[in-house]
Design a protein around this motif. Structure first.
Motif, short mmCIF file in Angstrom:
data_model
loop_
_atom_site.label_atom_id
_atom_site.label_comp_id
_atom_site.label_asym_id
_atom_site.label_seq_id
_atom_site.Cartn_x
_atom_site.Cartn_y
_atom_site.Cartn_z
N PRO A 1 0.82 -1.20 0.00
CA PRO A 1 0.00 0.00 0.00
C PRO A 1 0.86 1.25 0.00
O PRO A 1 1.95 1.26 0.58
N GLU A 2 0.39 2.28 -0.68
CA GLU A 2 1.04 3.58 -0.59
C GLU A 2 0.69 4.17 0.77
O GLU A 2 -0.37 3.91 1.30
N ALA A 3 1.61 4.96 1.31
CA ALA A 3 1.38 5.51 2.66
C ALA A 3 1.67 7.00 2.69
O ALA A 3 2.81 7.42 2.81
N TYR A 4 0.61 7.78 2.56
CA TYR A 4 0.66 9.23 2.69
C TYR A 4 -0.22 9.57 3.89
O TYR A 4 -1.45 9.53 3.77
N LEU A 5 0.39 9.86 5.02
CA LEU A 5 -0.38 10.06 6.24
C LEU A 5 -0.64 11.55 6.46
O LEU A 5 0.20 12.27 6.99
N GLU B 1 1.03 11.83 24.80
CA GLU B 1 2.27 11.16 25.22
C GLU B 1 3.09 10.64 24.03
O GLU B 1 4.21 10.17 24.21
N GLY B 2 2.54 10.69 22.83
CA GLY B 2 3.29 10.31 21.64
C GLY B 2 3.02 8.91 21.13
O GLY B 2 3.64 8.47 20.18
N SER B 3 2.07 8.19 21.72
CA SER B 3 1.75 6.86 21.20
C SER B 3 0.61 6.97 20.19
O SER B 3 -0.14 7.96 20.17
N LEU B 4 0.49 5.96 19.36
CA LEU B 4 -0.56 5.97 18.34
C LEU B 4 -1.94 5.85 18.97
O LEU B 4 -2.15 5.05 19.88
N VAL B 5 -2.86 6.64 18.46
CA VAL B 5 -4.26 6.57 18.86
C VAL B 5 -4.85 5.29 18.26
O VAL B 5 -4.56 4.93 17.12
N GLU B 6 -5.65 4.59 19.04
CA GLU B 6 -6.36 3.42 18.51
C GLU B 6 -7.31 3.89 17.41
O GLU B 6 -7.95 4.92 17.53
N PHE C 1 -4.07 0.95 9.79
CA PHE C 1 -3.41 1.08 8.49
C PHE C 1 -1.90 0.91 8.63
O PHE C 1 -1.26 0.20 7.84
N ILE C 2 -1.29 1.55 9.62
CA ILE C 2 0.16 1.45 9.81
C ILE C 2 0.55 0.02 10.09
O ILE C 2 1.56 -0.48 9.55
N SER C 3 -0.22 -0.69 10.88
CA SER C 3 0.06 -2.10 11.15
C SER C 3 -0.01 -2.94 9.87
O SER C 3 0.85 -3.79 9.63
N SER C 4 -1.02 -2.68 9.04
CA SER C 4 -1.13 -3.43 7.78
C SER C 4 0.01 -3.06 6.83
O SER C 4 0.50 -3.92 6.08
N PHE C 5 0.44 -1.81 6.87
CA PHE C 5 1.60 -1.39 6.07
C PHE C 5 2.84 -2.18 6.50
O PHE C 5 3.59 -2.66 5.65
N ILE C 6 3.05 -2.33 7.80
CA ILE C 6 4.21 -3.08 8.30
C ILE C 6 4.15 -4.53 7.83
O ILE C 6 5.17 -5.10 7.41
N THR C 7 2.98 -5.13 7.88
CA THR C 7 2.84 -6.51 7.41
C THR C 7 3.21 -6.62 5.94
O THR C 7 3.97 -7.52 5.55
#
Length: 188
Positions: free
Chosen positions: A143-147, A157-162, A168-174
Motif C-alpha cells: 500500500p502507498e502511505a501518505y499520512l 504522550e506520543g503513542s498511536l491513537v487506537e 493502516f500502519i500495522s497493515s503497512f508493516i505486514t
C-alpha cells in the motif's frame, strides 16, 4: 523459525520530538513478530563532498557500516518544499558513494510519508521514489502511505491513537515485511 529480516529506518526530520520520529518509533513498537526495525541516525552526517572520501569521515563510515548488513530500508519522512528534507537527501548521497560502492543497491525499500496537512507529504514520497529507482532499491508499490493530518494520529504522550490510522500502519508493516522477504537484499 527463520530469523526476522532487519530493517533500518531513516527518519527524514531531525526534530527530536517531530511527527516523523514519533511515527518511526510507533512503527518499531508495532513491528513485533514481523520484522526487526531500528532507527539509523542521519543528523550527524556532514554534507557529502567527494573530496573528503580519502579523509575517512567517521560519521560516513559509521552510517555506511550500519546500513550495509540490513535486509531493507524504511524511509519515514515529512515533506519540505515538495521534496524530502536536506538531511535525508544527504544521507542518501553519503550511502550511494563512492561510485560503485553504494550501500543501497538491491535493498528493498518502503516509504511512510506524513504531514500535519491534508496531502500526507505526497510530493516527498514520489520525489524519493525517483531516487530509489536510480539507487536500485525495489520500492514497495502497495500500500502507498501518505499520512495526512498526522498530528491527529498521536496521543499527548506520543503513542498511536487506537483506530483506523494505527490499523493502516500495522497493515503497512505486514506488507513491508513481506516485501523485504520477497526481495532479499544484496549485502556487499
Amino acid at each position: 523459525m527463520a530469523e526476522l529480516p532487519t530493517v533500518g529506518i531513516l527518519v527524514g526530520s531531525l526534530q527530536r520530538d517531530g511527527l516523523s520520529r514519533k511515527l518511526a518509533k510507533s512503527v518499531i513498537s508495532l513491528a513485533d513478530d514481523r520484522v526487526k526495525m531500528r532507527i539509523i541516525e542521519i543528523g550527524d552526517l556532514p554534507l557529502y563532498n567527494p573530496e573528503l572520501e580519502d579523509e575517512g569521515v567517521m560519521a560516513w563510515q559509521r552510517f555506511r557500516g550500519e546500513v550495509t548488513p540490513l535486509d531493507g530500508i524504511l524511509f519515514v519522512t515529512p515533506e519540505y518544499n515538495r521534496s524530502v528534507p536536506a538531511a535525508l537527501k544527504n544521507a542518501i548521497d553519503v550511502g550511494s558513494r563512492p561510485y560503485g560502492q553504494s550501500v543501497w543497491a538491491g535493498k528493498p525499500a518502503g516509504i511512510l510519508s506524513q504531514s500535519p496537512g491534508a496531502l500526507g507529504a505526497f510530493g516527498a514520497n514520489h520525489h524519493l521514489r525517483q531516487s530509489l529507482v536510480f539507487l536500485d532499491m525495489p520500492a514497495m508499490q502497495q500500500p502507498e502511505a501518505y499520512l495526512g493530518h498526522s498530528a491527529d494520529l498521536f496521543t499527548a504522550e506520543g503513542s498511536l491513537v487506537e483506530g483506523s490510522g494505527k490499523t493502516f500502519i500495522s497493515s503497512f508493516i505486514t506488507a513491508f515485511a513481506a516485501w523485504v522477504s520477497h526481495y532479499p537484499a544484496s549485502k556487499a
